[in-house]
Enzyme design. Structure first.
Site, PDB file in Angstrom:
ATOM      1  N   LYS A 121       0.839  -1.213   0.000  1.00 25.59           N
ATOM      2  CA  LYS A 121       0.000   0.000   0.000  1.00 25.59           C
ATOM      3  C   LYS A 121       0.868   1.255   0.000  1.00 25.59           C
ATOM      4  CE  LYS A 121      -1.987  -1.087   3.890  1.00 25.59           C
ATOM      5  NZ  LYS A 121      -1.268  -2.345   4.178  1.00 25.59           N
TER       6      LYS A 121
ATOM      7  N   ARG B  28      -9.355   1.355   8.793  1.00 23.74           N
ATOM      8  CA  ARG B  28      -8.901  -0.021   9.003  1.00 23.74           C
ATOM      9  C   ARG B  28      -9.920  -0.834   9.788  1.00 23.74           C
ATOM     10  NH1 ARG B  28      -2.587  -1.111   9.988  1.00 23.74           N
ATOM     11  NH2 ARG B  28      -2.493   0.790   8.787  1.00 23.74           N
TER      12      ARG B  28
ATOM     13  N   ARG C  80      11.895  -5.356   4.476  1.00 20.43           N
ATOM     14  CA  ARG C  80      11.611  -3.912   4.322  1.00 20.43           C
ATOM     15  C   ARG C  80      12.616  -3.073   5.109  1.00 20.43           C
ATOM     16  NH1 ARG C  80       5.764  -1.533   5.488  1.00 20.43           N
ATOM     17  NH2 ARG C  80       6.009  -2.584   7.492  1.00 20.43           N
TER      18      ARG C  80
ATOM     19  N   ARG D 107      11.744  -1.512  10.779  1.00 17.83           N
ATOM     20  CA  ARG D 107      10.718  -1.161  11.760  1.00 17.83           C
ATOM     21  C   ARG D 107      10.648  -2.205  12.868  1.00 17.83           C
ATOM     22  NH1 ARG D 107       5.417   0.418   8.332  1.00 17.83           N
ATOM     23  NH2 ARG D 107       4.478  -0.800  10.002  1.00 17.83           N
TER      24      ARG D 107
ATOM     25  N   ARG E 267      -0.201  -8.903  13.291  1.00 19.96           N
ATOM     26  CA  ARG E 267      -0.805  -7.828  12.480  1.00 19.96           C
ATOM     27  C   ARG E 267      -1.648  -8.429  11.351  1.00 19.96           C
ATOM     28  NH1 ARG E 267       4.587  -5.467  11.030  1.00 19.96           N
ATOM     29  NH2 ARG E 267       3.519  -4.107   9.562  1.00 19.96           N
TER      30      ARG E 267
HETATM   31  P1  AP5 Z   1       4.858  -1.569   1.951  1.00 20.53           P
HETATM   32  O1  AP5 Z   1       4.399  -0.755   0.774  1.00 20.53           O
HETATM   33  O2  AP5 Z   1       5.693  -0.900   2.973  1.00 20.53           O
HETATM   34  O3  AP5 Z   1       3.621  -2.319   2.658  1.00 20.53           O
HETATM   35  P2  AP5 Z   1       2.250  -1.778   3.263  1.00 20.53           P
HETATM   36  O4  AP5 Z   1       1.140  -2.462   2.537  1.00 20.53           O
HETATM   37  O5  AP5 Z   1       2.238  -0.283   3.240  1.00 20.53           O
HETATM   38  O6  AP5 Z   1       2.280  -2.399   4.730  1.00 20.53           O
HETATM   39  P3  AP5 Z   1       2.582  -1.809   6.190  1.00 20.53           P
HETATM   40  O7  AP5 Z   1       3.407  -2.793   6.930  1.00 20.53           O
HETATM   41  O8  AP5 Z   1       3.151  -0.429   6.143  1.00 20.53           O
HETATM   42  O9  AP5 Z   1       1.186  -1.815   6.808  1.00 20.53           O
HETATM   43  P4  AP5 Z   1       0.903  -1.818   8.342  1.00 20.53           P
HETATM   44  O10 AP5 Z   1      -0.563  -1.772   8.348  1.00 20.53           O
HETATM   45  O11 AP5 Z   1       1.478  -2.922   9.129  1.00 20.53           O
HETATM   46  O12 AP5 Z   1       1.669  -0.602   8.918  1.00 20.53           O
HETATM   47  P5  AP5 Z   1       1.252   0.883   9.078  1.00 20.53           P
HETATM   48  O13 AP5 Z   1       2.486   1.678   8.976  1.00 20.53           O
HETATM   49  O14 AP5 Z   1       0.095   1.247   8.215  1.00 20.53           O
HETATM   50  O15 AP5 Z   1       5.627  -2.856   1.350  1.00 20.53           O
HETATM   51  C1  AP5 Z   1       6.242  -3.798   2.228  1.00 20.53           C
HETATM   52  C2  AP5 Z   1       7.599  -4.242   1.649  1.00 20.53           C
HETATM   53  O16 AP5 Z   1       7.382  -4.991   0.448  1.00 20.53           O
HETATM   54  C3  AP5 Z   1       8.519  -3.073   1.270  1.00 20.53           C
HETATM   55  O17 AP5 Z   1       9.823  -3.425   1.605  1.00 20.53           O
HETATM   56  C4  AP5 Z   1       8.365  -2.931  -0.259  1.00 20.53           C
HETATM   57  O18 AP5 Z   1       9.549  -2.470  -0.859  1.00 20.53           O
HETATM   58  C5  AP5 Z   1       8.055  -4.371  -0.655  1.00 20.53           C
HETATM   59  N1  AP5 Z   1       7.118  -4.450  -1.759  1.00 20.53           N
HETATM   60  C6  AP5 Z   1       5.991  -3.699  -1.961  1.00 20.53           C
HETATM   61  N2  AP5 Z   1       5.353  -4.090  -3.080  1.00 20.53           N
HETATM   62  C7  AP5 Z   1       6.077  -5.122  -3.589  1.00 20.53           C
HETATM   63  C8  AP5 Z   1       5.928  -5.980  -4.748  1.00 20.53           C
HETATM   64  N3  AP5 Z   1       4.886  -5.827  -5.602  1.00 20.53           N
HETATM   65  N4  AP5 Z   1       6.854  -6.941  -4.952  1.00 20.53           N
HETATM   66  C9  AP5 Z   1       7.912  -7.092  -4.100  1.00 20.53           C
HETATM   67  N5  AP5 Z   1       8.111  -6.334  -2.999  1.00 20.53           N
HETATM   68  C10 AP5 Z   1       7.200  -5.359  -2.747  1.00 20.53           C
HETATM   69  O19 AP5 Z   1       0.698   0.890  10.592  1.00 20.53           O
HETATM   70  C11 AP5 Z   1       1.583   0.667  11.693  1.00 20.53           C
HETATM   71  C12 AP5 Z   1       0.799   0.643  12.996  1.00 20.53           C
HETATM   72  O20 AP5 Z   1       0.140   1.924  13.214  1.00 20.53           O
HETATM   73  C13 AP5 Z   1      -0.345  -0.379  13.098  1.00 20.53           C
HETATM   74  O21 AP5 Z   1       0.125  -1.653  13.463  1.00 20.53           O
HETATM   75  C14 AP5 Z   1      -1.224   0.277  14.173  1.00 20.53           C
HETATM   76  O22 AP5 Z   1      -0.690   0.078  15.460  1.00 20.53           O
HETATM   77  C15 AP5 Z   1      -1.131   1.748  13.830  1.00 20.53           C
HETATM   78  N6  AP5 Z   1      -2.183   2.191  12.897  1.00 20.53           N
HETATM   79  C16 AP5 Z   1      -1.972   2.743  11.659  1.00 20.53           C
HETATM   80  N7  AP5 Z   1      -3.142   3.012  11.068  1.00 20.53           N
HETATM   81  C17 AP5 Z   1      -4.114   2.622  11.927  1.00 20.53           C
HETATM   82  C18 AP5 Z   1      -5.544   2.626  11.869  1.00 20.53           C
HETATM   83  N8  AP5 Z   1      -6.203   3.114  10.811  1.00 20.53           N
HETATM   84  N9  AP5 Z   1      -6.223   2.145  12.932  1.00 20.53           N
HETATM   85  C19 AP5 Z   1      -5.588   1.692  14.021  1.00 20.53           C
HETATM   86  N10 AP5 Z   1      -4.242   1.635  14.133  1.00 20.53           N
HETATM   87  C20 AP5 Z   1      -3.503   2.098  13.093  1.00 20.53           C
END
Ligand code: AP5
Length: 220
Positions: A13, A85, A124, A152, A163
């Site tokens: 994403k 979410r 990542r 991270r 998660r």
């Molecule tokens: P990346 O693009 O970083 O993945 P992502 O889908 O953005 O996943 P996240 O881990 O960031 O989501 P998350 O929900 O755990 O964390 P968030 O920061 O939102 O890609 C991942 C890796 O794969 C990268 O290395 C990339 O290079 C690689 N890649 C991408 N596409 C690829 C492809 N096609 N082929 C090969 N490699 C690829 O949230 C963190 C925390 O914040 C949560 O756990 C929670 O505690 C809190 N939080 C955030 N939002 C909320 C909410 N709305 N409600 C409640 N808590 C929340």
């Protein structure tokens, strides 16, 4: 363009949001980045939400809704990454947009099996200088990004599994929520980053023939 990006952790994403933002000019709003910034800045709110983030739990709805709301009035629209979410978050978003006489234009859900996500999250790394996200094998940092490149805290195998469980329980129902409203666009995300970016442009062009970005300007 007001677009919500859905999908499990590690599906790409944030990676695709960076590209789509560069192509459209709509800002990339990541609630995960907002959470980590609050923690890093040592604010009182950061202290409250740190435990949730460290455990791999969701931050409570009322807190995350209040954090996201100030970003929603941007006239350039937005690409929301990681918000909503839960169903209550989606309802709060819809209510706030209705008050402002706007609405979500589309919700793109990225799909990939959990074992591929663990592989992506384990490799990542994020640049401490530019904030950009890379992967040690699939998307190595370019020479002009000096790093250092950090992993991270929540990208450890036990927290990744926790998660992903939360995604299936709390977030996956949003596919039905947006599907029932005719807003859901599905992108299979098993291919490489460039191929997935092309699919994103294709589904948006099919949905918004006159407004979607063209493939030529979809990479940053
Ligand atoms: P990346 O693009 O970083 O993945 P992502 O889908 O953005 O996943 P996240 O881990 O960031 O989501 P998350 O929900 O755990 O964390 P968030 O920061 O939102 O890609 C991942 C890796 O794969 C990268 O290395 C990339 O290079 C690689 N890649 C991408 N596409 C690829 C492809 N096609 N082929 C090969 N490699 C690829 O949230 C963190 C925390 O914040 C949560 O756990 C929670 O505690 C809190 N939080 C955030 N939002 C909320 C909410 N709305 N409600 C409640 N808590 C929340």
């Amino acid at each position: 363009m007001r677009v919500v990006l859905l999908g499990p952790q590690g599906v790409g994403k944030g990676t695709q949001a960076q590209r789509l933002s560069a192509a459209t000019g709509a800002p990339h709003i990541s609630t995960g980045d907002l959470v980590r910034a609050e923690i890093k800045n040592g604010t009182a709110l950061g202290a409250t939400i740190r435990a949730y983030n460290d455990r791999g739990d969701l931050v409570p709805d009322d807190i995350i809704i209040a954090m996201a709301m100030p970003y929603l009035n941007n006239p350039k629209g937005w690409i929301l990454d990681g918000f909503p979410r839960t169903i209550p978050q989606a309802q709060a978003l819809d209510n706030a947009l209705a008050d402002a006489r706007t609405a979500v234009d589309a919700a793109i859900v990225f799909e990939a099996p959990d074992d591929r996500l663990i592989e992506r999250l384990s490799g990542r790394r994020q640049s401490k200088v530019t904030g950009k996200t890379y992967h040690i094998a699939f998307d190595p940092p370019p020479p002009d990004d000096p790093g250092p490149f950090l992993q991270r805290d929540d990208d450890q195998p036990d927290k990744i599994r926790q998660r992903l469980d939360l995604y299936h329980k709390e977030t996956e129902p949003l596919k039905t929520y947006y599907g029932e409203r005719g807003l859901l666009l599905t992108v299979e995300a098993l291919d490489g980053i460039d191929a997935v970016a092309k699919k994103v442009i294709a589904v948006l062009q099919a949905r918004f023939p006159h407004a979607a970005p063209s493939p030529s300007n979809s990479t940053p």
